[in-house]
Design an enzyme around this catalytic site. Structure first.
Site, PDB file in Angstrom:
ATOM      1  N   HIS A  91       0.925  -1.166  -0.053  1.00 15.77           N
ATOM      2  CA  HIS A  91      -0.149  -0.042   0.034  1.00 15.77           C
ATOM      3  C   HIS A  91       0.889   1.200  -0.071  1.00 15.77           C
ATOM      4  O   HIS A  91       0.459   2.149   0.660  1.00 15.77           O
ATOM      5  CB  HIS A  91      -1.010   0.146   1.180  1.00 15.77           C
ATOM      6  CG  HIS A  91      -1.902  -0.976   1.156  1.00 15.77           C
ATOM      7  ND1 HIS A  91      -3.194  -0.848   0.714  1.00 15.77           N
ATOM      8  CD2 HIS A  91      -1.841  -2.235   1.603  1.00 15.77           C
ATOM      9  CE1 HIS A  91      -3.912  -2.088   1.073  1.00 15.77           C
ATOM     10  NE2 HIS A  91      -3.098  -3.063   1.537  1.00 15.77           N
ATOM     11  N   ASN A 164     -10.290  -2.727   2.724  1.00 12.82           N
ATOM     12  CA  ASN A 164     -10.056  -2.745   1.010  1.00 12.82           C
ATOM     13  C   ASN A 164     -11.234  -2.660   0.172  1.00 12.82           C
ATOM     14  O   ASN A 164     -12.435  -2.680   0.814  1.00 12.82           O
ATOM     15  CB  ASN A 164      -9.363  -4.288   0.671  1.00 12.82           C
ATOM     16  CG  ASN A 164      -7.830  -4.514   0.969  1.00 12.82           C
ATOM     17  OD1 ASN A 164      -7.171  -3.438   1.269  1.00 12.82           O
ATOM     18  ND2 ASN A 164      -7.436  -5.706   0.987  1.00 12.82           N
TER      19      ASN A 164
HETATM   20 FE1  HDE Z   1      -2.332  -4.856   5.482  1.00 12.28          FE
HETATM   21  N1  HDE Z   1      -0.735  -3.914   5.865  1.00 12.28           N
HETATM   22  N2  HDE Z   1      -1.894  -6.553   5.719  1.00 12.28           N
HETATM   23  N3  HDE Z   1      -4.106  -5.575   4.671  1.00 12.28           N
HETATM   24  N4  HDE Z   1      -2.969  -3.079   4.723  1.00 12.28           N
HETATM   25  C1  HDE Z   1      -0.324  -2.590   5.710  1.00 12.28           C
HETATM   26  O1  HDE Z   1       0.875  -1.563   7.277  1.00 12.28           O
HETATM   27  C2  HDE Z   1      -0.772  -6.838   6.736  1.00 12.28           C
HETATM   28  C3  HDE Z   1      -4.473  -7.059   5.034  1.00 12.28           C
HETATM   29  C4  HDE Z   1      -4.244  -2.718   4.439  1.00 12.28           C
HETATM   30  O2  HDE Z   1      -3.191   3.630   3.934  1.00 12.28           O
HETATM   31  C5  HDE Z   1       1.044  -2.490   6.423  1.00 12.28           C
HETATM   32  O3  HDE Z   1       1.217   0.752   7.491  1.00 12.28           O
HETATM   33  C6  HDE Z   1      -0.314  -8.307   6.961  1.00 12.28           C
HETATM   34  C7  HDE Z   1      -6.068  -7.124   4.714  1.00 12.28           C
HETATM   35  C8  HDE Z   1      -4.356  -1.170   4.095  1.00 12.28           C
HETATM   36  O4  HDE Z   1      -1.558   3.286   5.486  1.00 12.28           O
HETATM   37  C9  HDE Z   1       1.491  -3.941   7.056  1.00 12.28           C
HETATM   38  C10 HDE Z   1      -1.589  -8.905   6.389  1.00 12.28           C
HETATM   39  C11 HDE Z   1      -6.504  -5.894   4.342  1.00 12.28           C
HETATM   40  C12 HDE Z   1      -3.167  -0.715   4.210  1.00 12.28           C
HETATM   41  C13 HDE Z   1       0.286  -4.527   6.566  1.00 12.28           C
HETATM   42  C14 HDE Z   1      -2.469  -7.852   5.740  1.00 12.28           C
HETATM   43  C15 HDE Z   1      -5.174  -4.870   4.445  1.00 12.28           C
HETATM   44  C16 HDE Z   1      -2.253  -1.860   4.689  1.00 12.28           C
HETATM   45  C17 HDE Z   1       2.128  -1.871   5.444  1.00 12.28           C
HETATM   46  C18 HDE Z   1      -2.161 -10.339   6.513  1.00 12.28           C
HETATM   47  C19 HDE Z   1      -7.823  -5.606   4.180  1.00 12.28           C
HETATM   48  C20 HDE Z   1      -2.633   0.606   4.131  1.00 12.28           C
HETATM   49  C21 HDE Z   1       2.054  -0.478   5.819  1.00 12.28           C
HETATM   50  C22 HDE Z   1      -2.487 -10.577   7.740  1.00 12.28           C
HETATM   51  C23 HDE Z   1      -8.604  -5.934   4.934  1.00 12.28           C
HETATM   52  C24 HDE Z   1      -3.016   1.424   5.163  1.00 12.28           C
HETATM   53  C25 HDE Z   1       1.293  -0.186   6.968  1.00 12.28           C
HETATM   54  C26 HDE Z   1      -2.413   2.917   5.016  1.00 12.28           C
HETATM   55  C27 HDE Z   1      -0.973  -1.946   5.261  1.00 12.28           C
HETATM   56  C28 HDE Z   1       0.307  -5.862   6.928  1.00 12.28           C
HETATM   57  C29 HDE Z   1      -3.712  -8.134   4.992  1.00 12.28           C
HETATM   58  C30 HDE Z   1      -5.479  -3.581   4.410  1.00 12.28           C
HETATM   59  C31 HDE Z   1       2.759  -4.159   6.617  1.00 12.28           C
HETATM   60  C32 HDE Z   1       0.615  -8.976   7.878  1.00 12.28           C
HETATM   61  C33 HDE Z   1      -6.764  -8.359   4.683  1.00 12.28           C
HETATM   62  C34 HDE Z   1      -5.521  -0.466   3.493  1.00 12.28           C
HETATM   63  O5  HDE Z   1       1.469  -3.455   8.155  1.00 12.28           O
END
Ligand code: HDE
Length: 713
Positions: A91, A164
């Site tokens: 993201h 999402n």
């Molecule tokens: Fe994320 N995800 N994600 N994700 N995600 C990040 O956090 C992570 C997942 C989502 O505008 C990171 O600040 C893991 C699902 C958004 O700043 C990180 C897993 C969904 C955003 C991270 C998921 C998301 C992130 C990277 C699996 C929808 C952007 C930078 C378990 C429900 C937020 C940060 C923004 C961002 C980890 C899966 C949505 C690395 C480990 C499912 C919208 O922490």
């Protein structure tokens, strides 16, 4: 003076060396007088020391070496060298805006969350939309999931709903997330392809991960190429819990429904938009908010209890599944409005830190293994990105409600607790002793009973990987089904290894035979055997109408953009009538002309152009009109960009308004024989309203079956 020529230094007065623009900046000759003293702020260093000269570093003699003593230069360069922070691992490319959330229906019966108590009350909101795979400088219209991260600054702390635009996810257990993302990102040796999943590694992972196939149906659909952030839904994805004052738990799924209706672009268009305007989505959001057309979403909740969860064919803890709205209807409880752009992109959008574990009292987690893993990852990632534990001191991340705790020190501490006491329990009494826990008001966790052996297993109830993938597919309009097939063929055509392509098709056979056959045909591949399913799919789940975009579009052209291609001598009455009709609809228009200086209409009116024809291709618009004179048409008929303008609009199934003299351009583009019902005449005043009202349908899909080699109509 060392080796330099003393004459040079002394003969040329310093000011004579100034570039004219510099002299102007200092108020020595130009109108744009900016030197301090006229109410203009004096330039200072970060220490507040006024700066006398920001154009020249300090040196020994006019042609001599730079001096270490130049504290202004050193501070400026040092700060510049440190301007970047690590981009988000996923993201990375995103765009944010401020607004508010307003409660329209109380949820006090099911939750004690403060934000859900009082109808009509508003809390501030910050939302960041993003793509997932691309890096910060990538283009907006990648085929990708969009992040829809919402921070609500409630009176009982920040609530981050980090969702999402797709209600399910690729994987069931967070431990697979690094693998998924490694596979989707550019391949590590060559560092390409950027911002796309059309490569071997991604499809290799997918083919070996059957649980991803429901999500794949969504990412291969037009959901992954939205027209605008404003025209997409948002989903909390996981099942969360709501807890009421008595501690009773209700399961909940969160949904954001755009008031603007759902809309996407088509793939060929997306590819071209990325070249013409890589900032297409961020510009759209910026322009809409600044023009007062505030994007709005309804917050809907699906509420259900353990009894429903037990009867549901799937596990509500499995993030690769959704709950069809027909089974649990959505209750609309609030609205989210974005009404203010950021003052500074970096300070707000880049530094905003969303954390899934930020939930206020009354909202709680479930055991969804994806959510549990996320609750670790987000805090961890913010520390890396923002440099330390005090990122909540950055204004965009700071709660807007009272805070009191004993956490202190660390990098960049801006507001340490005051007073002598920095621990508890303590015996310094209510005035000096600092804050105390409050069992009644404080956050409590649902007292779920958990028992069982420690083990690394995936629950049997997560084993069905294809049934909802099929349900999604059969819920699509035929044109949407075609787009899914086209997208799969496109992506797999970029995969070099035939066995990887074939394995993906073997899974598609468990979803829909026709889809699998079409994709195999599109790839020139023999149909493989179906993949072995961990559990026999349910083939007859009923279609669910909210899953289609085409079926949930807007009923107006409001908020859309018409591109009007004009030339000198174009019919002024028709142009003005069209502008009136578009404006009355709540839509906007932009003028494209052979020269950026604009065009002079038939009555002498001068119209300013937003784009020169080469810089304003029709992919940037929802519909187009061509209003030219005979001479203009003759000239543009020989221009490749003008021909592309009309032929692309035609190929992308757009509504096209054709002025009385415009036909030669369509003839030159080779499409004049194919013009259809969505190519409307703009000859007389009444035609304008008819054209705009036809364009409410956004696209004329039957055309696609006539212009696309892959059409399966
Ligand atoms: Fe994320 N995800 N994600 N994700 N995600 C990040 O956090 C992570 C997942 C989502 O505008 C990171 O600040 C893991 C699902 C958004 O700043 C990180 C897993 C969904 C955003 C991270 C998921 C998301 C992130 C990277 C699996 C929808 C952007 C930078 C378990 C429900 C937020 C940060 C923004 C961002 C980890 C899966 C949505 C690395 C480990 C499912 C919208 O922490």
């Amino acid at each position: 003076m060392g080796g330099e020529s003393p004459q040079k230094a002394s003969l040329v007065p310093a000011d004579a060396l100034l570039a004219p623009a510099y002299a102007e900046n200092r108020g020595e000759g130009g109108e744009t007088h900016q030197i301090a003293g006229d109410g203009v702020a004096t330039l200072t260093t970060q220490q507040g020391i006024p700066v006398a000269d920001d154009q020249n570093s300090l040196r020994q003699g006019a042609r001599g070496p730079a001096l270490l003593e130049d504290h202004h230069f050193r501070e400026k360069m040092f700060h510049f060298d440190h301007e970047r922070i690590p981009e988000r691992v996923v993201h990375a490319r995103g765009y944010g805006a401020h607004g508010f959330f307003e409660l329209t229906e109380s949820l006090a019966d099911v939750t004690r969350a403060d934000v859900f108590q009082r109808v009509g009350e508003r809390v501030p909101a910050f939302v960041r939309f993003s793509t997932v795979a691309g890096s910060k400088g990538s283009f907006d219209l990648a085929r990708d999931v969009r992040g829809f991260a919402v921070k609500l600054y409630t009176q009982e702390g920040n609530w981050d709903l980090v969702g999402n635009n797709i209600p399910v996810f690729f994987i069931q257990d967070a431990i697979k997330f690094p693998d998924l993302i490694h596979a989707a990102k550019p391949e590590p040796d060559r560092a390409f392809p950027q911002a796309q999943t059309a490569h071997d590694n991604f499809w290799d992972f997918v083919g070996l991960t059957p649980e991803s196939f429901h999500m794949i149906m969504w990412t291969m659909s037009d959901r992954a190429i939205p027209r605008s952030f404003r025209t997409m839904e948002g989903f909390g994805v996981h099942t969360f819990r709501l807890l009421n004052a008595k501690g009773k738990s209700t399961f909940v799924k969160f949904h954001w429904k755009p008031k603007q209706g759902l809309q996407s672009v088509v793939w060929n268009e997306a590819v071209k938009i990325n070249g013409a305007d890589p900032d297409f989505h961020r510009r759209d959001l910026w322009d809409a908010i600044n023009s007062g057309d505030f994007p709005e979403w309804e917050l809907g909740v699906q509420l259900f209890d353990d009894a429903f969860a037990d009867t549901f064919d799937f596990d509500v803890l499995d993030a690769t599944k959704l709950i069809p709205e027909e089974l649990v209807p959505i209750r609309v409880v609030g609205r989210l409005v974005l009404d203010r752009v950021v003052d500074n992109f970096f300070a707000e959008t880049e530094q905003v830190a969303f954390c899934t574990q930020n939930v206020p009292p009354g909202i709680d987690f479930t055991n969804d293994p994806l959510l549990q893993g996320r609750n670790f990852s987000y805090l961890d990632t913010q520390i890396k990105r923002l440099g330390g534990p005090n990122f909540t001191h950055i204004p965009i991340n700071a709660p807007k409600c009272p805070m009191a705790h004993f956490q202190q020190d660390g990098h960049m501490a801006m507001r340490n607790p005051v007073g002598r006491v920095n621990y508890e329990p303590n015996s310094w009494g209510p005035t000096q002793g600092g804050p105390r826990e409050d069992p009644a008001r404080g956050f409590t966790t649902f007292a779920e009973v958990a028992d069982g052996p420690k083990q690394r297993v995936r629950s049997e109830s997560f084993a069905d990987h294809y049934s909802q993938a099929r349900q999604f597919y059969v819920s699509q309009a035929p044109i949407e089904q075609k787009h899914i097939g086209d997208a799969l063929v496109f992506e797999l055509s970029k995969v070099e290894r035939a066995d990887i392509r074939s394995r993906v098709v073997s899974h598609l056979l468990n979803i829909d035979r026709d889809l699998a056959a079409n994709v195999a045909d599109g790839l020139g591949l023999p149909l493989p055997k179906p993949a072995v399913a961990a559990r026999e799919p349910i083939a007859d789940l009923p279609p669910s109408s909210p899953l289609s975009i085409v079926g949930n579009g807007p009923d107006s052209f409001k908020g859309r953009k018409l591109g009007i291609l004009v030339s000198d001598g174009a019919d002024a009455a028709m142009f003005k009538g069209l502008v009136k009709a578009v404006t009355a609809e709540g839509a906007v228009y932009e003028v494209i002309a052979p020269k950026i200086g604009g065009a002079t209409l038939s009555d002498g009116t001068k119209v300013a152009a937003k784009h020169k024809i080469d810089g304003g291709p029709s992919v940037l618009f929802d519909a187009v009109a061509v209003l030219v004179s005979d001479e203009g048409a003759a000239m543009l008929a020989g221009d490749a960009a003008a021909k592309d303008f009309v032929s692309d609009a035609f190929a992308h199934c757009k509504f096209i308004g054709i002025g009385a003299c415009a036909r030669p351009i369509f003839e030159a583009a080779g499409i004049s024989e194919q013009l259809d019902d969505a190519c409307l005449p703009l000859g007389k005043a009444a035609d304008a309203a008819a054209f705009v009202s036809a364009a409410r349908a956004l696209r004329h899909w039957p055309r696609e079956l006539k212009v696309d080699l892959d059409a399966v109509g």
